[in-house]
Design an enzyme around this catalytic site. Sequence first.
Site, mmCIF file in Angstrom:
data_model
loop_
_atom_site.group_PDB
_atom_site.id
_atom_site.type_symbol
_atom_site.label_atom_id
_atom_site.label_comp_id
_atom_site.label_asym_id
_atom_site.label_seq_id
_atom_site.Cartn_x
_atom_site.Cartn_y
_atom_site.Cartn_z
ATOM 1 N N TRP A 26 43.195 129.953 23.636
ATOM 2 C CA TRP A 26 43.652 128.579 23.760
ATOM 3 C C TRP A 26 43.017 127.689 22.696
ATOM 4 O O TRP A 26 43.693 126.891 22.055
ATOM 5 C CB TRP A 26 43.347 128.092 25.163
ATOM 6 C CG TRP A 26 44.013 126.832 25.628
ATOM 7 C CD1 TRP A 26 43.502 125.963 26.547
ATOM 8 C CD2 TRP A 26 45.295 126.285 25.267
ATOM 9 N NE1 TRP A 26 44.382 124.918 26.771
ATOM 10 C CE2 TRP A 26 45.491 125.097 25.988
ATOM 11 C CE3 TRP A 26 46.286 126.699 24.378
ATOM 12 C CZ2 TRP A 26 46.632 124.307 25.866
ATOM 13 C CZ3 TRP A 26 47.435 125.912 24.251
ATOM 14 C CH2 TRP A 26 47.594 124.741 24.995
ATOM 15 N N LYS A 67 41.146 124.193 32.138
ATOM 16 C CA LYS A 67 41.847 124.021 33.408
ATOM 17 C C LYS A 67 41.008 124.633 34.524
ATOM 18 O O LYS A 67 40.745 125.841 34.515
ATOM 19 C CB LYS A 67 43.219 124.684 33.354
ATOM 20 C CG LYS A 67 44.159 124.051 32.340
ATOM 21 C CD LYS A 67 45.516 124.731 32.306
ATOM 22 C CE LYS A 67 46.439 124.071 31.289
ATOM 23 N NZ LYS A 67 47.782 124.686 31.251
ATOM 24 N N THR A 86 51.836 125.869 29.114
ATOM 25 C CA THR A 86 51.551 126.418 27.790
ATOM 26 C C THR A 86 50.993 127.828 27.885
ATOM 27 O O THR A 86 50.085 128.098 28.670
ATOM 28 C CB THR A 86 50.514 125.552 27.057
ATOM 29 O OG1 THR A 86 49.397 125.330 27.936
ATOM 30 C CG2 THR A 86 51.091 124.208 26.655
ATOM 31 N N LYS A 106 47.355 125.356 39.983
ATOM 32 C CA LYS A 106 48.444 126.282 39.655
ATOM 33 C C LYS A 106 47.936 127.697 39.394
ATOM 34 O O LYS A 106 48.659 128.670 39.628
ATOM 35 C CB LYS A 106 49.248 125.743 38.475
ATOM 36 C CG LYS A 106 48.463 125.554 37.180
ATOM 37 C CD LYS A 106 48.489 126.753 36.272
ATOM 38 C CE LYS A 106 47.645 126.537 35.022
ATOM 39 N NZ LYS A 106 47.711 127.688 34.090
ATOM 40 N N ASP A 141 53.773 123.400 34.818
ATOM 41 C CA ASP A 141 52.741 124.428 34.624
ATOM 42 C C ASP A 141 52.774 125.453 35.753
ATOM 43 O O ASP A 141 52.538 126.644 35.545
ATOM 44 C CB ASP A 141 51.367 123.763 34.543
ATOM 45 C CG ASP A 141 50.387 124.541 33.681
ATOM 46 O OD1 ASP A 141 50.746 125.604 33.164
ATOM 47 O OD2 ASP A 141 49.239 124.077 33.539
ATOM 48 N N THR A 197 53.337 129.487 35.105
ATOM 49 C CA THR A 197 52.256 130.415 35.417
ATOM 50 C C THR A 197 52.638 131.388 36.527
ATOM 51 O O THR A 197 52.135 132.509 36.567
ATOM 52 C CB THR A 197 50.992 129.621 35.816
ATOM 53 O OG1 THR A 197 50.803 128.564 34.901
ATOM 54 C CG2 THR A 197 49.766 130.504 35.802
ATOM 55 N N SER A 231 50.992 135.143 31.997
ATOM 56 C CA SER A 231 49.946 134.497 32.798
ATOM 57 C C SER A 231 48.927 135.516 33.280
ATOM 58 O O SER A 231 49.268 136.476 33.983
ATOM 59 C CB SER A 231 50.584 133.802 34.007
ATOM 60 O OG SER A 231 49.614 133.501 34.980
ATOM 61 N N ARG A 232 47.672 135.303 32.930
ATOM 62 C CA ARG A 232 46.606 136.186 33.400
ATOM 63 C C ARG A 232 46.466 136.111 34.922
ATOM 64 O O ARG A 232 46.175 137.119 35.572
ATOM 65 C CB ARG A 232 45.276 135.799 32.743
ATOM 66 C CG ARG A 232 45.287 135.900 31.245
ATOM 67 C CD ARG A 232 43.922 135.698 30.641
ATOM 68 N NE ARG A 232 43.363 134.378 30.876
ATOM 69 C CZ ARG A 232 43.539 133.333 30.085
ATOM 70 N NH1 ARG A 232 44.287 133.447 29.003
ATOM 71 N NH2 ARG A 232 42.970 132.178 30.347
#
Length: 333
Positions: A13, A107, A137, A190, A243, A247, A253-254
């Site tokens: 990021w 986040k 993102t 999220k 978001d 996600t 998305s991890r």
Amino acid sequence: MSRRYAVLGAGSWGTALALVLARNGHDVRLWGHDPEAVRSMGVTGHNPRYLTDIPLAAAIQPRIDLASALEGIDALLIAVPSHAFAETLRQLPGQLPAGIPVLWATKGLDAASGGLLHELAGQALPGHPLAVLSGPTFAREVARGLPTAVVLAGHDRAIVQALGHDFHDERFRVYISDDLVGVELGGAVKNVLAIATGIADGLGFGANARAGLITRGLAEVRRLGASLGAEDRTLTGLAGMGDLILTCTDDQSRNRRMGLALGRGESIAAAAETIGEVVEGVRTAGEVGALARRLMVELPICQAVEAIVLGRENPMAAAKNLMERQPGAEFGD
């Protein structure tokens, strides 16, 4: 107008946002906690661990020494994982030029207090204008220059607009907000809900369950936001619903991938090793659960994820408990 930025955090990021700033004509000093990785960036022009196939722009200068990275800058961007946010702030007083804006793309919640990050930043950096950048993102898409829309929130509108202009271009659209609480909360919760959705998909529950979890998850974010004074429109906008959808539905998305692994019977440790990056939602689940209990807000999905990651329930039992809750009005209190 070209400005000098320091970006603290050389993960995917931080690297992606450094590329955005460099693309827009700003000089960027990119600092990371691992000297060897930063040194490699300076030699090869690539991040050796994240986004390895995307070359760094010439305007990005990797810096090993934090003081050197901060010297003479016009603005600071923090892009470290949430568990490292407080420690990063502790290193700044005495090194950070007076009065410069500080923004972050982290986040999560503060691990020690369970509070929002702007509260922590306000205590650590009095006299600095503060802002948070968030929204739907994925770092790889941002780094590749694919179309992206984000929200930048802060209390000083003139400074936020100036910072937003630094990032804004035809591929990275920045919307302005003054709702720090809502933007931060949406970005934190999220991740927990993405784990929940991944678990449901890992258990084979199908598209109906996924849609239900996302929608009821948004209701939980809004409920928690109302108790903290967030603006509801923020939580149904890019930093909240946008978001959340991203996600919960895409395997970039991890957090979603962690949920998928848990639903298929893998351990957190095994899944984390496979993913190879910090999965924020694992830690945030406990922090969100503690915050909800403190505020006496009911968050059944988030608290089910908390029970799973703490080993109190297995995924199937947690799902069964959610489905067997007493039926109620969709929009009841």
